[in-house]
Design an enzyme around this catalytic site. Sequence first.
Site, PDB file in Angstrom:
ATOM      1  N   ALA A 154      11.063   4.124 -12.900  1.00 20.41           N
ATOM      2  CA  ALA A 154       9.482   4.059 -12.621  1.00 20.41           C
ATOM      3  C   ALA A 154       9.202   4.970 -11.433  1.00 20.41           C
ATOM      4  O   ALA A 154       8.200   5.339 -11.468  1.00 20.41           O
ATOM      5  CB  ALA A 154       9.413   2.889 -12.269  1.00 20.41           C
ATOM      6  N   TYR A 155       9.947   5.289 -10.511  1.00 17.94           N
ATOM      7  CA  TYR A 155       9.884   6.011  -9.532  1.00 17.94           C
ATOM      8  C   TYR A 155       9.465   7.692  -9.940  1.00 17.94           C
ATOM      9  O   TYR A 155       8.325   8.234  -9.667  1.00 17.94           O
ATOM     10  CB  TYR A 155      10.866   6.170  -8.439  1.00 17.94           C
ATOM     11  N   GLY A 156      10.406   8.099 -10.907  1.00 18.32           N
ATOM     12  CA  GLY A 156       9.991   9.279 -11.200  1.00 18.32           C
ATOM     13  C   GLY A 156       8.945   9.459 -12.215  1.00 18.32           C
ATOM     14  O   GLY A 156       8.139  10.500 -12.154  1.00 18.32           O
TER      15      GLY A 156
ATOM     16  N   SER B 119       6.285   7.502 -11.960  1.00 20.14           N
ATOM     17  CA  SER B 119       5.060   7.629 -11.182  1.00 20.14           C
ATOM     18  C   SER B 119       4.888   8.886 -10.422  1.00 20.14           C
ATOM     19  O   SER B 119       3.530   9.064 -10.267  1.00 20.14           O
ATOM     20  CB  SER B 119       5.180   6.535  -9.900  1.00 20.14           C
TER      21      SER B 119
END
Length: 247
Positions: free
Chosen positions: A166-168, A170
């Site tokens: 999810a971080y990537g 986002s």
Amino acid sequence: MYADYDAAPDLLKERVILVTGAGEGIGRAIALSFAAHGATVVLLGKTVAKLESVYDEIEAAGGPTPAIYPIHLEGATPHDYDELAASLQQAFGRLDGIVHNAAILPYLARIKDYEIEDWLKVMQVNLNAPFEITQICMPLLQASKDASVIFTTDAVGHDGKAFWGAYGVSKFGIEGLTQILAAELENSTVRVNCIDPGATRTALRKRAFPAEDNSVLKTPDALAPLYLWAIGPDSKGTTGKRLSWDA
């Protein structure tokens, strides 16, 4: 390039700048730097004690009196953002800049193993909140003669890598948001860019690379020249760009 930027002492005099995630790490460092160059900084974050500590540091250094705005982005609603904009309107009447620095990274994992609840939390803080804050504050930004919006990206938001989940994703979204918004505001007084700070000694970096010797990494303070240039008048005319410390 940016490390050599020599900002005028009064570069940000009489400017009002909102910094999210201002209680620690990069957010704290740039808030202190902005205040040292004359800005009135609105310190936004979830932990009041940390924001108060930065507030005290700014006052002790003789900077303009900052403002504190506590908000937990993970659970923030549209109404909360409406209240933020109303408070800023009442206190200042405009915004000359926003730095979207707040982000979360719960863990690295394969997409098939990622917890849905965690995915949604990351998107809420890292992508939805920057969008909602920027949208609701747009009239305040357009009230400025020279406004700058800075989103924070990452190498994994430009070149997809396994396990960043999810971080990537986002950060890929942040880069798209930067380009779209910059194009829409091309003929306005608001410029929009994103910054990839690169490997920096932060708590988020330590969570991603727990075995790394972070003593060899640059400190958040080292990033000040890049953020000063991007938020201040010397970057006027630069919009829709991906700025990198390592470039």
